[in-house]
Design a protein around this motif. Structure first.
Motif, PDB file in Angstrom:
ATOM      1  N   THR A  16       0.839  -1.221  -0.176  1.00 48.88           N
ATOM      2  CA  THR A  16       0.090  -0.039   0.017  1.00 48.88           C
ATOM      3  C   THR A  16       0.946   1.318   0.069  1.00 48.88           C
ATOM      4  OG1 THR A  16      -0.324  -0.460   2.542  1.00 48.88           O
ATOM      5  CG2 THR A  16      -2.164  -0.796   1.139  1.00 48.88           C
ATOM      6  N   PHE A  17       2.014   1.291   0.481  1.00 52.85           N
ATOM      7  CA  PHE A  17       3.108   2.336   0.320  1.00 52.85           C
ATOM      8  C   PHE A  17       2.346   3.686   0.947  1.00 52.85           C
ATOM      9  CE2 PHE A  17       4.442  -0.514  -3.061  1.00 52.85           C
ATOM     10  CZ  PHE A  17       5.714  -0.952  -2.311  1.00 52.85           C
ATOM     11  N   HIS A  21       8.557   3.900   2.661  1.00 50.36           N
ATOM     12  CA  HIS A  21       9.825   4.164   3.713  1.00 50.36           C
ATOM     13  C   HIS A  21      10.875   3.603   3.301  1.00 50.36           C
ATOM     14  CE1 HIS A  21       8.524   0.390   5.571  1.00 50.36           C
ATOM     15  NE2 HIS A  21       7.403   0.680   5.860  1.00 50.36           N
ATOM     16  N   GLY A  23      12.349   1.004   5.162  1.00 51.21           N
ATOM     17  CA  GLY A  23      12.352  -0.469   4.942  1.00 51.21           C
ATOM     18  C   GLY A  23      11.812  -1.048   3.590  1.00 51.21           C
ATOM     19  N   HIS A  24      10.825  -0.424   2.921  1.00 54.17           N
ATOM     20  CA  HIS A  24      10.574  -0.843   1.534  1.00 54.17           C
ATOM     21  C   HIS A  24      11.756  -0.714   0.632  1.00 54.17           C
ATOM     22  CE1 HIS A  24       6.409   0.843   2.886  1.00 54.17           C
ATOM     23  NE2 HIS A  24       6.201  -0.561   2.944  1.00 54.17           N
ATOM     24  N   LEU A 180      14.681  -3.712   8.225  1.00 55.42           N
ATOM     25  CA  LEU A 180      14.907  -2.367   9.120  1.00 55.42           C
ATOM     26  C   LEU A 180      13.523  -2.361  10.106  1.00 55.42           C
ATOM     27  CD1 LEU A 180      16.225   0.261   6.606  1.00 55.42           C
ATOM     28  CD2 LEU A 180      17.534  -1.015   8.600  1.00 55.42           C
ATOM     29  N   VAL A 182      11.021  -0.489  10.742  1.00 52.69           N
ATOM     30  CA  VAL A 182      10.177   0.630  10.382  1.00 52.69           C
ATOM     31  C   VAL A 182       9.141   0.118   9.846  1.00 52.69           C
ATOM     32  CG1 VAL A 182      11.948   1.060   8.537  1.00 52.69           C
ATOM     33  CG2 VAL A 182      10.060   2.617   9.034  1.00 52.69           C
ATOM     34  N   ALA A 184       5.017   1.492   7.949  1.00 49.61           N
ATOM     35  CA  ALA A 184       3.994   2.690   7.513  1.00 49.61           C
ATOM     36  C   ALA A 184       3.095   2.980   8.557  1.00 49.61           C
ATOM     37  CB  ALA A 184       3.151   2.260   6.243  1.00 49.61           C
ATOM     38  N   THR A 185       2.875   1.924   9.573  1.00 44.74           N
ATOM     39  CA  THR A 185       1.593   2.145  10.546  1.00 44.74           C
ATOM     40  C   THR A 185       2.599   3.168  11.504  1.00 44.74           C
ATOM     41  OG1 THR A 185       0.858  -0.031  10.406  1.00 44.74           O
ATOM     42  CG2 THR A 185       0.627   1.052  12.579  1.00 44.74           C
ATOM     43  N   ARG A 188       2.762   6.706  10.233  1.00 47.63           N
ATOM     44  CA  ARG A 188       1.582   7.366  10.410  1.00 47.63           C
ATOM     45  C   ARG A 188       1.050   7.703  11.954  1.00 47.63           C
ATOM     46  NH1 ARG A 188      -0.019   3.089   7.216  1.00 47.63           N
ATOM     47  NH2 ARG A 188      -1.311   2.039   8.935  1.00 47.63           N
TER      48      ARG A 188
HETATM   49  P1  ATP Z   1       1.384  -1.072   7.393  1.00 39.44           P
HETATM   50  O1  ATP Z   1       2.358  -0.701   8.543  1.00 39.44           O
HETATM   51  O2  ATP Z   1       0.541   0.086   6.860  1.00 39.44           O
HETATM   52  O3  ATP Z   1       0.906  -2.357   7.477  1.00 39.44           O
HETATM   53  P2  ATP Z   1       3.736  -1.608   5.843  1.00 39.44           P
HETATM   54  O4  ATP Z   1       5.137  -0.680   6.310  1.00 39.44           O
HETATM   55  O5  ATP Z   1       4.118  -3.203   6.414  1.00 39.44           O
HETATM   56  O6  ATP Z   1       2.529  -0.814   6.127  1.00 39.44           O
HETATM   57  P3  ATP Z   1       3.284  -2.292   3.005  1.00 39.44           P
HETATM   58  O7  ATP Z   1       3.051  -1.238   1.995  1.00 39.44           O
HETATM   59  O8  ATP Z   1       2.092  -3.249   3.782  1.00 39.44           O
HETATM   60  O9  ATP Z   1       4.048  -1.584   4.114  1.00 39.44           O
HETATM   61  O10 ATP Z   1       4.418  -3.247   2.644  1.00 39.44           O
HETATM   62  C1  ATP Z   1       4.453  -3.763   1.316  1.00 39.44           C
HETATM   63  C2  ATP Z   1       5.609  -4.645   1.282  1.00 39.44           C
HETATM   64  O11 ATP Z   1       6.791  -4.180   1.759  1.00 39.44           O
HETATM   65  C3  ATP Z   1       5.344  -6.080   1.910  1.00 39.44           C
HETATM   66  O12 ATP Z   1       5.730  -7.219   1.420  1.00 39.44           O
HETATM   67  C4  ATP Z   1       6.131  -5.862   3.328  1.00 39.44           C
HETATM   68  O13 ATP Z   1       6.395  -7.161   3.769  1.00 39.44           O
HETATM   69  C5  ATP Z   1       7.184  -5.077   2.751  1.00 39.44           C
HETATM   70  N1  ATP Z   1       7.889  -4.483   3.959  1.00 39.44           N
HETATM   71  C6  ATP Z   1       7.055  -3.658   4.664  1.00 39.44           C
HETATM   72  N2  ATP Z   1       8.075  -3.184   5.916  1.00 39.44           N
HETATM   73  C7  ATP Z   1       9.327  -3.509   5.434  1.00 39.44           C
HETATM   74  C8  ATP Z   1      10.536  -3.395   6.168  1.00 39.44           C
HETATM   75  N3  ATP Z   1      10.815  -2.609   7.234  1.00 39.44           N
HETATM   76  N4  ATP Z   1      11.545  -3.838   5.508  1.00 39.44           N
HETATM   77  C9  ATP Z   1      11.437  -4.541   4.497  1.00 39.44           C
HETATM   78  N5  ATP Z   1      10.326  -5.011   3.887  1.00 39.44           N
HETATM   79  C10 ATP Z   1       9.231  -4.269   4.429  1.00 39.44           C
END
Ligand code: ATP
Length: 219
Positions: A16-17, A21, A23-24, A180, A182, A184-185, A188
């Motif tokens: 959903t991004f 962040h 981490g992604h 990492l 971190v 998105a929750t 926010r």
């Molecule tokens: P939310 O906290 O809103 O649930 P999120 O940070 O987990 O969001 P998403 O958009 O749901 O982010 O994640 C998209 C993809 O990125 C998922 O496959 C998730 O496993 C991966 N991802 C999320 N956070 C990390 C992170 N810190 N490090 C590596 N991959 C991540």
């Protein structure tokens, strides 16, 4: 099928991004380097309209991902799921992408372990590997077992060395990565409390969030 010299290696990471962040971005970049991908596409997903956060539209989520990957090879943004009327199933996205690629281009779907374990609930899940390989991102400390429904699939399709995956689609590799800490929750929540998220998102995304007053608690 013999490999064409020009066969490309393309990864896709859906999410959903909200917001994108580090981490992604770090996770994506590490996989892209490790697997020598020509492109790694971040694919923002549509959400049912009633679930969209009131202040943050799909266009704004997309704009933030675009800012985050601008000029960073080989990261890209793919907005096909946002162009559809309704949220897409992954199988639809893969079929649509495949329609644009050469038959021997390799497609790698990146999935967290939790998402992978939920695969049997996905629409037409047994067809996914016709279109892509799966790279399952595992945490070094994870110890959970795959659900029963996936045991046969894993026995038939998983490879010991994901670097050696060949062909356009059909295999499952495990990639060990320390994510990492971190999410998105968390971002926010910090913003809703009026706290800083500097260094958790790229500066360009931070500037956008502030310029548009995103994720602030309603007054
Ligand atoms: P939310 O906290 O809103 O649930 P999120 O940070 O987990 O969001 P998403 O958009 O749901 O982010 O994640 C998209 C993809 O990125 C998922 O496959 C998730 O496993 C991966 N991802 C999320 N956070 C990390 C992170 N810190 N490090 C590596 N991959 C991540």
């Amino acid at each position: 099928m013999p490999k064409r010299n020009g066969a490309r290696r393309i990864g896709i990471l859906g999410g959903t991004f909200d917001p994108v962040h580090i981490g992604h971005l770090r996770g994506a970049l590490e996989v892209a380097e490790q697997f020598r991908l020509d492109e790694l596409r971040l694919v923002p997903s549509a959400r049912p309209p009633h679930r969209e956060a009131p202040q943050v539209s799909a266009e704004q989520r997309l704009a933030m991902v675009e800012l985050a990957v601008a000029g960073v090879e080989p990261l890209r943004v793919d907005d096909r799921e946002l162009k559809r009327e309704k949220p897409s199933y992954t199988i639809d996205t893969l079929e649509s992408l495949r329609g644009e690629l050469e038959v021997d281009d390799q497609l790698f779907l990146l999935l967290g372990w939790d998402a992978f374990c939920g695969l049997p609930t996905w629409h037409r899940w047994e067809e996914l590997l016709l279109h892509c390989h799966m790279l399952v991102l595992q945490r070094p400390d994870a110890d959970s077992e795959a659900p029963e429904a996936l045991r046969n699939l894993l026995a038939a399709r998983s490879v010991n060395d994901p670097q050696a995956i060949e062909g356009a689609a059909g295999q499952i590799g495990f990639v060990w990565q320390t994510p990492l800490a971190v999410s998105a929750t968390q971002i926010r929540q910090l913003l809703a409390e009026g706290r800083s998220v500097r260094y958790l998102v790229p500066d360009s995304v931070l500037t956008y969030i502030h310029a548009h007053g995103l994720y602030r608690a309603p007054n």
